[in-house]
Design a protein around this motif. Structure first.
Motif, PDB file in Angstrom:
ATOM      1  N   LEU A 256     -71.405   9.555 -90.194  1.00 25.81           N
ATOM      2  CA  LEU A 256     -71.094  10.809 -89.506  1.00 25.81           C
ATOM      3  C   LEU A 256     -69.857  11.512 -90.073  1.00 25.81           C
ATOM      4  N   PRO A 257     -68.732  10.807 -90.308  1.00 27.93           N
ATOM      5  CA  PRO A 257     -67.570  11.516 -90.859  1.00 27.93           C
ATOM      6  C   PRO A 257     -67.858  12.137 -92.227  1.00 27.93           C
ATOM      7  N   GLU A 258     -68.575  11.386 -93.099  1.00 25.39           N
ATOM      8  CA  GLU A 258     -68.909  11.925 -94.413  1.00 25.39           C
ATOM      9  C   GLU A 258     -69.889  13.094 -94.268  1.00 25.39           C
ATOM     10  N   GLY A 259     -70.849  12.960 -93.351  1.00 24.57           N
ATOM     11  CA  GLY A 259     -71.779  14.056 -93.104  1.00 24.57           C
ATOM     12  C   GLY A 259     -71.060  15.299 -92.617  1.00 24.57           C
ATOM     13  N   TYR A 260     -70.103  15.109 -91.694  1.00 24.56           N
ATOM     14  CA  TYR A 260     -69.333  16.246 -91.192  1.00 24.56           C
ATOM     15  C   TYR A 260     -68.565  16.922 -92.324  1.00 24.56           C
ATOM     16  N   VAL A 265     -68.033  21.678 -95.879  1.00 24.15           N
ATOM     17  CA  VAL A 265     -67.970  22.347 -97.186  1.00 24.15           C
ATOM     18  C   VAL A 265     -69.051  23.423 -97.265  1.00 24.15           C
ATOM     19  N   GLY A 266     -70.256  23.057 -96.857  1.00 23.41           N
ATOM     20  CA  GLY A 266     -71.342  24.033 -96.875  1.00 23.41           C
ATOM     21  C   GLY A 266     -71.069  25.214 -95.973  1.00 23.41           C
ATOM     22  N   ALA A 267     -70.537  24.962 -94.791  1.00 29.30           N
ATOM     23  CA  ALA A 267     -70.272  26.045 -93.841  1.00 29.30           C
ATOM     24  C   ALA A 267     -69.177  26.977 -94.344  1.00 29.30           C
ATOM     25  N   GLU A 268     -68.140  26.430 -94.937  1.00 34.70           N
ATOM     26  CA  GLU A 268     -67.043  27.263 -95.421  1.00 34.70           C
ATOM     27  C   GLU A 268     -67.477  28.173 -96.558  1.00 34.70           C
ATOM     28  N   TYR A 278     -75.051  27.167 -90.429  1.00 33.95           N
ATOM     29  CA  TYR A 278     -74.260  26.067 -90.994  1.00 33.95           C
ATOM     30  C   TYR A 278     -73.101  25.688 -90.083  1.00 33.95           C
ATOM     31  N   LEU A 279     -72.466  26.677 -89.473  1.00 34.37           N
ATOM     32  CA  LEU A 279     -71.373  26.387 -88.541  1.00 34.37           C
ATOM     33  C   LEU A 279     -71.898  25.629 -87.325  1.00 34.37           C
ATOM     34  N   ARG A 280     -73.052  26.022 -86.836  1.00 40.39           N
ATOM     35  CA  ARG A 280     -73.635  25.340 -85.681  1.00 40.39           C
ATOM     36  C   ARG A 280     -73.944  23.879 -86.012  1.00 40.39           C
ATOM     37  N   ASP A 281     -74.526  23.645 -87.194  1.00 46.41           N
ATOM     38  CA  ASP A 281     -74.839  22.272 -87.582  1.00 46.41           C
ATOM     39  C   ASP A 281     -73.562  21.448 -87.740  1.00 46.41           C
ATOM     40  N   ARG A 282     -72.552  22.046 -88.346  1.00 43.64           N
ATOM     41  CA  ARG A 282     -71.278  21.337 -88.516  1.00 43.64           C
ATOM     42  C   ARG A 282     -70.655  20.985 -87.179  1.00 43.64           C
ATOM     43  N   ASN A 394     -62.779  38.456 -93.266  1.00 44.74           N
ATOM     44  CA  ASN A 394     -63.669  37.901 -92.250  1.00 44.74           C
ATOM     45  C   ASN A 394     -64.790  37.185 -92.990  1.00 44.74           C
ATOM     46  N   SER A 395     -64.676  35.864 -93.107  1.00 42.19           N
ATOM     47  CA  SER A 395     -65.658  35.105 -93.879  1.00 42.19           C
ATOM     48  C   SER A 395     -67.026  35.112 -93.220  1.00 42.19           C
ATOM     49  N   GLY A 396     -67.063  35.195 -91.889  1.00 46.21           N
ATOM     50  CA  GLY A 396     -68.342  35.209 -91.196  1.00 46.21           C
ATOM     51  C   GLY A 396     -69.194  36.404 -91.571  1.00 46.21           C
TER      52      GLY A 396
END
Length: 557
Positions: A256-260, A265-268, A278-282, A394-396
């Motif tokens: 889980l920590p590695e997955g998070y 990284v993907g979300a950013e 991606y933010l929701r999954d993170r 605004n990255s979003g």
């Protein structure tokens, strides 16, 4: 329209010009210095060979001088003399370099026809960098009439020579069935060759193929391995897929920590259309972590940087601004060294487009264009580069405002009256493929093909106007010259495969003007609006809008 440079042959004609025994003295030393990127030492070895008439040495030395590699002072005049002589002697690197110079109008008058001619000569000799460059130009229609079939033929020829960028492109086209028949098995073969050479998009394609079993057998651990390699280079969808596999234990041990971490990284780095997902999954994984694990993962994320992939451009971001490849032909019987990309000692660069929205010189662009920049410069039409700083981001919504000292006679104006409709004509202005093309603003036309983006994202238009790396952040204008949107980076179809298991085609998006105006309002940045006026031609619109459009360079390290 510019092109890249390299050399492999052309030295047969030189053998008779050089004394036996001493003909190539210093060549191996020069090559060794080149391979260790000691360009000053390489130049010292190539210079006497060039004086003796060695075309390969002239081409290599010309490259060093043209880009000021390794601290060697730039000297365009001397570089062009050397490259011209090498080109006339039949050296492909010299031909490729000279074609690039003519296309960019650097050191010589801009002459597209001559640029294409010299690139074509190198391509006729099978020079892979020239083949790939011509493929990019014809496939995208950047500076030449668009001809996807011709572009594919150039890509195919370069791929057959093992050129990684062309292998990656053919993998994408064959997987997607764009301009060529769908052939998942061959796409996987192409992707594997390019992935092994370090191309992150190919690594992602290969991961998707192994995850889904399309084009070959499923192999989840191997899929995760290729996702990891692409993720380490900053590929957001690969990072997301790797994180999801780690979090779920799908194909490898759950962590889980590695997955998070990889989901983060993907979300950013996610493009705007995938950001919310991606933010929701993170955040879903974050809720399952202990405070200590969460703090450690976030500290790791703050210090994380993508691994450099050499001349490979950033996935989903602006194209890296690197000089042409400078591989050169050795004397007959000597094996050529690996191609090396230089950057004139400037460090890695990303490029994009922006446009001036206020009288105080504020420039609007995409957030991802200026992500991780150590310094930023903007160059207006017919002007000099000046420093810029990030004023708001605004990255979003993938928007950023840059503060500059520009004081132009005019600014871009947002359309204030009638809303756009599907089918309305639009014009894109920007600086695509800036490492290949000139720094003159490129103008392309198309239509609004849909009023919403991927998965119904109401913040975006879908457009048919060609969008390439480097167009990111440029204005989308209606046919009266008012701004109706901000062009997003071209979404590589492969990047959607992680969500759908399939790769769609021809996806180009622009952020709607009302989203951009809200961003400016939120940050108290003044801008101007105008009602849509008389309809003009694409050329008329481009002529006006390119005066307020700027070329953006971002130094990454």
């Amino acid at each position: 329209m510019g092109k890249t440079i390299s050399v492999r042959s052309g030295l047969v004609l030189l053998a008779a010009l050089l004394p036996a025994g001493a003909a190539f003295a210093g060549w191996e030393e020069g090559q060794a210095a080149w391979e260790r990127r000691d360009f000053a030492a390489a130049a010292a070895q190539y210079r006497p060979l060039a004086d003796e008439g060695n075309a390969a040495a002239k081409a290599r030395l010309g490259q060093i001088l043209f880009f000021g590699l390794g601290g060697v002072p730039r000297d365009d005049a001397q570089a062009l003399r050397l490259l011209s002589a090498a080109a006339e002697a039949g050296d492909p690197l010299g031909q490729h370099a000279l074609g690039t110079a003519y296309l960019a109008g650097r050191g010589v008058p801009k002459d597209v026809a001559k640029g294409i001619e010299w690139l074509g000569r190198a391509a006729e000799r099978g020079f892979p960098e020239s083949l790939n460059a011509l493929g990019e130009l014809y496939f995208s229609g950047a500076g030449v009439p668009r001809d996807e079939a011709r572009g594919v033929e150039y890509f195919r020829r370069a791929a057959e020579k093992g050129y990684p960028a062309s292998l990656e492109k053919m993998a994408e086209l064959r997987w997607n069935g764009r301009a060529v028949p769908i052939d998942r098995a061959q796409a996987v073969a192409d992707a594997r060759a390019a992935a092994t050479a370090g191309r992150p998009v190919a690594q992602f394609i290969l991961g998707v193929a192994l995850l889904t079993g399309e084009g070959g057998a499923k192999n989840l651990p191997e899929a995760a391995n290729w996702f990891r390699r692409a993720a380490e280079r900053g590929h957001p969808q690969a990072a997301h897929n790797l994180g999801a596999m780690l979090a779920s234990g799908n194909g490898l041990a759950a962590n889980l920590p590695e997955g998070y971490f990889w989901l983060s990284v993907g979300a950013e780095r996610a493009p705007a259309n995938l950001k919310a997902t991606y933010l929701r999954d993170r955040d879903g994984i974050a809720s399952r972590l202990s405070p200590q694990d969460l703090a450690q993962a976030r500290a790791r994320l703050a210090a994380w940087k993508p691994v450099s992939s050499g001349s490979v451009g950033p996935a989903g971001g602006a194209e890296r601004d690197a000089p042409p490849s400078a591989s050169a032909s050795p004397p007959e019987g000597k094996a050529p060294p690996p191609a090396v990309s230089g950057n004139g000692g400037r460090g890695r660069m990303a490029t994009g487009t922006g446009f001036v929205v206020s009288r105080d010189g504020t420039v609007l662009t995409n957030a991802h264009v200026v992500e991780s920049c150590r310094s930023i410069s903007v160059t207006p039409a017919d002007g000099q580069a000046i420093p810029a700083t990030v004023q708001a981001k605004n990255s979003g919504d993938d928007l950023a405002a840059l503060k500059t000292t520009l004081r132009l006679d005019d600014v871009a104006r947002f359309r204030a009256d009638r809303p756009l409709r599907s089918g309305d004509e639009v014009v894109v202005i920007g600086f695509p493929l800036s490492s290949l093309l000139s720094r003159e603003a490129n103008i392309t036309a198309g239509v609004i093909s849909a009023m919403a983006g991927l998965r119904g994202d109401a913040r975006h238009y879908q457009i048919t106007a060609p969008v390439q790396k480097g167009n990111s952040g440029g204005p989308l204008a209606d046919m009266s010259g008012t701004v109706v949107g901000v062009v997003s980076s071209k979404l590589n179809a492969m990047k959607i495969a992680g969500q759908t298991g399939d790769i769609p085609q021809n996806i180009n998006f622009a952020i709607k003007a009302d989203i951009a105006r809200r961003f400016l309002d939120d940050n108290s940045i003044r801008y101007e609006t105008a009602s849509a006026g008389p309809v003009g031609s694409a050329a008329d619109v481009g002529e006006r809008i390119k005066r307020v459009t700027v070329f953006i360079q971002c130094r990454l390290d």
